[in-house]
Design a protein around this motif. Structure first.
Motif, mmCIF file in Angstrom:
data_model
loop_
_atom_site.group_PDB
_atom_site.id
_atom_site.type_symbol
_atom_site.label_atom_id
_atom_site.label_comp_id
_atom_site.label_asym_id
_atom_site.label_seq_id
_atom_site.Cartn_x
_atom_site.Cartn_y
_atom_site.Cartn_z
ATOM 1 N N VAL A 1 20.641 -38.501 -31.200
ATOM 2 C CA VAL A 1 21.903 -39.247 -31.827
ATOM 3 C C VAL A 1 21.848 -37.807 -32.844
ATOM 4 C CG1 VAL A 1 21.891 -40.882 -34.483
ATOM 5 C CG2 VAL A 1 20.605 -41.472 -31.464
ATOM 6 N N PRO A 2 23.207 -37.166 -33.420
ATOM 7 C CA PRO A 2 23.093 -36.323 -34.437
ATOM 8 C C PRO A 2 21.706 -36.528 -36.086
ATOM 9 C CG PRO A 2 24.986 -36.835 -34.232
ATOM 10 C CD PRO A 2 24.213 -37.925 -32.704
ATOM 11 N N GLY A 3 21.847 -35.055 -35.904
ATOM 12 C CA GLY A 3 20.206 -35.499 -36.568
ATOM 13 C C GLY A 3 18.740 -35.626 -36.549
ATOM 14 N N ASN A 4 19.116 -35.981 -35.335
ATOM 15 C CA ASN A 4 17.921 -36.619 -34.232
ATOM 16 C C ASN A 4 17.617 -35.460 -33.542
ATOM 17 O OD1 ASN A 4 17.424 -38.381 -36.591
ATOM 18 N ND2 ASN A 4 17.550 -40.063 -35.004
ATOM 19 N N GLN A 5 15.885 -35.860 -32.560
ATOM 20 C CA GLN A 5 15.300 -34.376 -31.469
ATOM 21 C C GLN A 5 16.076 -35.621 -30.426
ATOM 22 O OE1 GLN A 5 10.805 -34.082 -32.506
ATOM 23 N NE2 GLN A 5 11.268 -31.981 -33.305
ATOM 24 N N ARG A 6 15.683 -34.611 -29.294
ATOM 25 C CA ARG A 6 16.325 -35.379 -28.531
ATOM 26 C C ARG A 6 15.263 -36.621 -27.654
ATOM 27 N NH1 ARG A 6 18.796 -31.872 -24.524
ATOM 28 N NH2 ARG A 6 20.527 -31.557 -26.518
ATOM 29 N N GLU A 7 15.061 -37.464 -26.831
ATOM 30 C CA GLU A 7 14.131 -38.268 -26.721
ATOM 31 C C GLU A 7 13.716 -38.079 -25.573
ATOM 32 O OE1 GLU A 7 13.681 -42.398 -28.561
ATOM 33 O OE2 GLU A 7 15.807 -42.414 -28.205
#
Length: 115
Positions: free
Chosen positions: A40-46
């Motif tokens: 999600v924009p602004g978050n780390q890739r999970e």
């Protein structure tokens, strides 16, 4: 080199289902791992789900019971069956292949869950 092409993203209502696919081509070595990540924009890739060597499959706790990962086509294609989708599943989903310590990524496919 390895190329990964994702397909199957789109817009779906909450509670609905989508099936993502990722096809790998190129110099694919044995005993690789293929996975699905989301961001999600602004978050780390999970990490969402993983297909490890020797057939070990796993999914993240956040999607357990709703998402299923599978692998076929001589281990060169993975799928992510996503059921009972929630608003918080909205993200860009990326396919990953890891072999010999190197990561390869697809371009991503957008999944949008609406209320």
């Amino acid at each position: 080199q390895v190329q990964l092409v994702e397909s199957g993203g789109g817009l779906v209502q909450a509670g609905g289902s989508l099936r993502l696919s990722c096809a790998a081509t190129g110099n694919i070595l044995p005993l690789n791992a293929m996975s699905w990540y989301r961001q999600v924009p602004g978050n780390q890739r999970e990490l969402v789900a993983k297909s490890a060597p020797f057939g070990a499959l796993s999914v993240a706790d956040s999607v357990k019971g709703r998402f299923t990962i599978s692998r076929d086509n001589g281990d060169k294609t993975i799928h992510l069956q996503m059921n009972n989708l929630r608003l918080e599943d909205t993200a860009v989903y990326y396919c990953n292949l890891r072999q010999s310590g190197t990561d390869f990524w697809g371009r991503g496919t957008q999944v949008t869950v609406s209320s």
